[in-house]
Motif scaffolding. Structure first.
Motif, PDB file in Angstrom:
ATOM      1  N   ILE A 131     -22.052  56.644 -74.588  1.00 20.52           N
ATOM      2  CA  ILE A 131     -22.354  55.535 -75.502  1.00 20.52           C
ATOM      3  C   ILE A 131     -21.034  55.006 -76.048  1.00 20.52           C
ATOM      4  N   ALA A 132     -20.825  53.703 -75.956  1.00 20.53           N
ATOM      5  CA  ALA A 132     -19.620  53.111 -76.545  1.00 20.53           C
ATOM      6  C   ALA A 132     -19.932  52.695 -77.973  1.00 20.53           C
ATOM      7  N   GLU A 133     -19.103  53.151 -78.912  1.00 18.39           N
ATOM      8  CA  GLU A 133     -19.278  52.839 -80.331  1.00 18.39           C
ATOM      9  C   GLU A 133     -18.438  51.639 -80.707  1.00 18.39           C
ATOM     10  N   GLY A 134     -18.866  50.915 -81.719  1.00 20.62           N
ATOM     11  CA  GLY A 134     -18.037  49.856 -82.287  1.00 20.62           C
ATOM     12  C   GLY A 134     -17.847  48.671 -81.362  1.00 20.62           C
ATOM     13  N   VAL A 135     -18.875  48.345 -80.561  1.00 19.33           N
ATOM     14  CA  VAL A 135     -18.789  47.179 -79.681  1.00 19.33           C
ATOM     15  C   VAL A 135     -18.981  45.927 -80.538  1.00 19.33           C
ATOM     16  N   GLU A 136     -17.922  45.137 -80.630  1.00 14.90           N
ATOM     17  CA  GLU A 136     -17.928  44.001 -81.557  1.00 14.90           C
ATOM     18  C   GLU A 136     -18.004  42.646 -80.870  1.00 14.90           C
ATOM     19  N   GLN A 179     -19.764  46.507 -66.760  1.00 12.60           N
ATOM     20  CA  GLN A 179     -19.168  46.541 -65.419  1.00 12.60           C
ATOM     21  C   GLN A 179     -18.599  47.909 -65.090  1.00 12.60           C
ATOM     22  N   ASN A 180     -18.146  48.615 -66.126  1.00  7.02           N
ATOM     23  CA  ASN A 180     -17.554  49.933 -65.896  1.00  7.02           C
ATOM     24  C   ASN A 180     -18.553  51.074 -66.015  1.00  7.02           C
ATOM     25  N   MET A 181     -19.852  50.704 -65.952  1.00  6.41           N
ATOM     26  CA  MET A 181     -20.926  51.696 -65.843  1.00  6.41           C
ATOM     27  C   MET A 181     -21.159  52.548 -67.079  1.00  6.41           C
ATOM     28  N   CYS A 182     -20.738  52.048 -68.238  1.00 10.42           N
ATOM     29  CA  CYS A 182     -21.093  52.731 -69.484  1.00 10.42           C
ATOM     30  C   CYS A 182     -22.627  52.698 -69.590  1.00 10.42           C
ATOM     31  N   ASP A 183     -23.239  53.718 -70.229  1.00  5.66           N
ATOM     32  CA  ASP A 183     -24.699  53.807 -70.259  1.00  5.66           C
ATOM     33  C   ASP A 183     -25.335  53.021 -71.404  1.00  5.66           C
ATOM     34  N   GLN A 184     -24.755  53.156 -72.592  1.00  2.06           N
ATOM     35  CA  GLN A 184     -25.333  52.492 -73.759  1.00  2.06           C
ATOM     36  C   GLN A 184     -24.232  51.962 -74.674  1.00  2.06           C
ATOM     37  N   ILE A 185     -24.598  50.960 -75.457  1.00  2.00           N
ATOM     38  CA  ILE A 185     -23.649  50.452 -76.459  1.00  2.00           C
ATOM     39  C   ILE A 185     -24.266  50.475 -77.853  1.00  2.00           C
TER      40      ILE A 185
END
Ligand code: C2E
Ligand code: MG
Ligand code: MG
Ligand code: MG
Length: 292
Positions: free
Chosen positions: A235-240, A250-256
């Motif tokens: 999960i990527a945190e702090g997506v602004e 595009q880089n296949m991260c699962d969740q934001i």
């Protein structure tokens, strides 16, 4: 002259210290009463799946509605709560409230969402931690797999053996386990492999880098690749921004999770979002056109 100056600055220092400790004492006294006075509230921040675009969970984040200071963010009182041990009853309240809220959402047909709850070091070191979480699940009727426990790297690295035992006990209970603020601590890869972790949350400092500078998102991308090789979700945190979301997708991260999709909001606002089925725009979903 120097002596006088020295004394003045000492007096100044003493006065400042006094003021500081008075302020601290006042805050501590208030913090002790805050639970009884029902001054805490949980806000919730959606976590969105990059494959479906749907909200799949949310993180519970505590706020203190102080009668004079107004809404106090956790960074201003969690430290003091931790030092005084007040974090234990406060954390128990958070766990109970978040699980009960998630069960209520499930009962009203809003979906089987995951609720993430943060644990601090002191809570993690509690003797009966796993049992107390188990009893909250039993009381609220929430399925264990719908609870996600967030701990930081520094917490698990303090005593690796002990942490492995606690995490294994949580795993046996069936809850999900996440490492919060990942990349800011010092956990080595070999340890990571020993922890039965389901999710790594990439710290927002690396997310901020993802569209900036020469080595655009090198760390975030390395974390995603490594986690996936270990069978761990990211999960990527702090997506602004939309651009950050696009790159992560595009880089296949699962969740934001981040301000761009939604800030942490009150429970009622989450309900509206779920009823209105707020989703990510289709062009940002993962695994779209093969040429990408
Ligand atoms: P955290 O667990 O890493 O939570 C994420 C923090 O990042 C939250 O701050 C959230 O509001 C903020 N955030 C989310 N999206 C964005 C974004 O796009 N940009 C920016 N700049 N920030 C974003 P918050 O709510 O102030 O919480 C701060 C920290 O306090 C949390 O960090 C967590 O460590 C702690 N905390 C919050 N609630 C609890 C709790 O119930 N128990 C414990 N032990 N700690 C808590
Ligand atoms: Mg967290
Ligand atoms: Mg975090
Ligand atoms: Mg944090």
């Amino acid at each position: 002259r120097a002596k006088e100056l020295g004394r003045n600055s000492y007096q100044f220092y003493a006065a400042a210290m006094n003021e500081f400790s008075l302020e601290r004492l006042r805050l501590e006294k208030h913090l002790r009463n805050a639970l009884e006075r029902d001054e805490f509230i949980l806000h919730y921040q959606p976590q969105v799946d990059l494959t479906t675009g749907e909200i799949v969970g949310m993180e519970a984040l505590i706020r203190w509605q102080h009668p004079e200071l107004g809404m106090v963010p956790p960074d201003q009182f969690i430290g003091l709560a931790e030092e005084t041990g007040l974090i234990v009853p406060i954390g128990a309240w958070v766990m109970r409230t978040a699980c009960a809220q998630n069960k209520a959402w499930q009962r009203s047909g809003l979906g089987n969402l995951r609720i993430a709850v943060n644990l601090s070091a002191r809570q993690f070191a509690q003797e009966n931690l796993v049992e107390s979480v188990a009893s909250v699940l039993a009381e609220t009727g929430l399925a264990p797999q719908l609870l996600d426990i967030e701990i930081t790297e520094s917490i698990v690295m303090t005593d690796v053996e002990e942490a492995v035992n606690t995490l294994n006990a949580f795993k046996a209970l069936g809850v999900k386990l996440s490492i919060d603020d990942f990349g800011t601590g010092y956990s080595s890869l070999s340890y990571l492999q020993r922890f039965p972790i389901d999710v790594l949350k990439i710290d927002r400092s690396f997310v901020a880098d993802i569209t900036e500078g020469a080595d655009k998102g090198a760390i975030a991308n390395a974390i995603i690749a490594m986690a996936h090789n270990l069978g761990i979700d990211v999960i990527a945190e702090g997506v602004e921004t939309e651009a950050q979301c696009d790159t992560l997708s595009q880089n296949m991260c699962d969740q934001i999770q981040g301000y761009w999709f939604s800030r942490p909001v009150a429970a009622e606002t989450i309900e509206t979002m779920l009823q209105e089925k707020k989703t990510l725009p289709a062009n940002l979903l993962r695994l779209r056109a093969p040429q990408r």
